[in-house]
Design a protein around this motif. Structure first.
Motif, mmCIF file in Angstrom:
data_model
loop_
_atom_site.group_PDB
_atom_site.id
_atom_site.type_symbol
_atom_site.label_atom_id
_atom_site.label_comp_id
_atom_site.label_asym_id
_atom_site.label_seq_id
_atom_site.Cartn_x
_atom_site.Cartn_y
_atom_site.Cartn_z
ATOM 1 N N ASP A 49 0.869 -1.169 0.000
ATOM 2 C CA ASP A 49 0.000 0.000 0.000
ATOM 3 C C ASP A 49 0.911 1.226 0.000
ATOM 4 N N LEU A 50 0.892 1.997 -1.075
ATOM 5 C CA LEU A 50 1.896 3.038 -1.273
ATOM 6 C C LEU A 50 1.637 4.305 -0.476
ATOM 7 N N GLU A 51 2.675 4.732 0.207
ATOM 8 C CA GLU A 51 2.653 6.033 0.844
ATOM 9 C C GLU A 51 2.997 7.071 -0.219
ATOM 10 N N ASP A 52 2.497 8.295 -0.078
ATOM 11 C CA ASP A 52 2.740 9.300 -1.115
ATOM 12 C C ASP A 52 4.233 9.517 -1.375
ATOM 13 N N GLN A 53 5.028 9.513 -0.295
ATOM 14 C CA GLN A 53 6.463 9.755 -0.464
ATOM 15 C C GLN A 53 7.125 8.616 -1.247
ATOM 16 N N GLU A 107 -4.860 -2.729 -4.857
ATOM 17 C CA GLU A 107 -6.317 -2.781 -4.668
ATOM 18 C C GLU A 107 -7.003 -1.480 -5.021
ATOM 19 N N ILE A 108 -6.323 -0.365 -4.792
ATOM 20 C CA ILE A 108 -6.938 0.904 -5.200
ATOM 21 C C ILE A 108 -5.904 1.840 -5.832
ATOM 22 N N VAL A 109 -6.346 2.558 -6.854
ATOM 23 C CA VAL A 109 -5.529 3.601 -7.469
ATOM 24 C C VAL A 109 -6.314 4.894 -7.310
ATOM 25 N N ASP A 110 -5.830 5.777 -6.457
ATOM 26 C CA ASP A 110 -6.524 7.056 -6.300
ATOM 27 C C ASP A 110 -5.884 8.080 -7.233
#
Lengths: 142, 124
Positions: free
Chosen positions: B21-25, B54-57
């Motif tokens: 789950d990717l953090e913005d940084q 699972e999600i791309v915002d």
């Protein structure tokens, strides 16, 4: 003051601070857990988590940090999931403008608010310049 | 200290598989890592595998579009592979159609797509 979401008796609500970058990830994880519990379809789960991710980032970037309250909701026997994003930041002066696709006061794409609204069943924006912003979203299981 | 997504190399193609789950940084770091490695490893193509995502915002969506633009400027092509159906539906509803980003259904098709387009540019 906006009406609170119709919190369901079971489960209770959880409160998370949104202050650091990894809090956006945590907000997303909480939204995922609750969306699964509320028996949303996979597509609806994805939509709800994505909306929560947009709003959590808004709370951090534009609201200067704040709080997320989330939990299951029930209305007329229907189960759903709700999330309330609360900040005490600068607020939004022109709500219509802020809800326009592509408009941004920062460096984003301007899809956060308008996109999040399209992804959920209920979207409530309560804001006032100088007081802060509260956004409530609900997605109902079909 | 935020984590970094590993960048693998297969021939002249760089492969990134997003598993967390990717953090913005982390997303920002990946953009820079890829730009540097396209040049330092003379890569002609980049594959970004989002099978596990699972999600791309809008933030991650913009990252995909930005990486595609950056790599184009550095003479490499980007293909995003493995997008889940629910992610595609959500992205379009969000208002992000990722017009400039090439996609393929899986890694194998993505690699084939890159090989074709790289050999086409070489013949020119």
């Amino acid at each position: 003051m906006t009406t609170p979401p119709p919190w369901a008796a079971e489960g209770g609500q959880q409160t998370h601070a949104i202050a650091k970058n990894d809090d956006v990830v945590r907000a997303r994880q909480l939204a995922r857990t609750l969306a699964q519990e509320s028996k949303l379809s996979l597509v609806d789960q994805t939509k709800f988590i994505t909306a929560a991710s947009e709003l959590a980032r808004n709370t951090m970037v534009y609201g200067g940090g704040g709080e997320l309250r989330a939990g299951l909701v029930r209305r007329n026997g229907r189960l759903g999931v709700a999330a309330v994003f609360d900040d005490t930041g600068p607020g939004i002066a022109d709500v219509d403008l802020a809800m326009t696709d592509g408009w941004t006061s920062g460096l984003g794409l301007g899809l956060g608010l308008s996109g999040a609204r399209r992804l959920v069943d209920e979207f409530l924006l309560d804001t006032e310049p100088g007081r802060g912003t509260t956004v409530t979203i609900i997605k109902w299981a079909r | 200290m935020s984590e970094r997504v590993p960048v693998l190399r297969i021939g002249d193609i760089l492969l990134v598989s997003i598993q967390v789950d990717l953090e913005d940084q982390t997303v920002m770091n990946l953009q820079e890592d890829l730009a540097e490695q396209i040049v330092s490893r003379s890569a002609r193509g980049v594959v970004i595998d989002i099978t596990a995502v699972e999600i791309v915002d809008s933030f991650v969506g913009r990252m995909l579009a930005t990486i595609a633009s950056i790599s184009r400027l550095l003479d490499a092509e980007t293909v995003v592979v493995g997008m889940r159906p629910a992610v595609a539906i959500t992205l379009v509803e969000l208002g992000l159609s990722l017009g400039g980003v090439r996609t393929a259904l899986d890694l194998e098709k993505g690699l084939a797509l890159l090989r074709r387009s790289v050999s086409r540019t070489d013949r020119r």
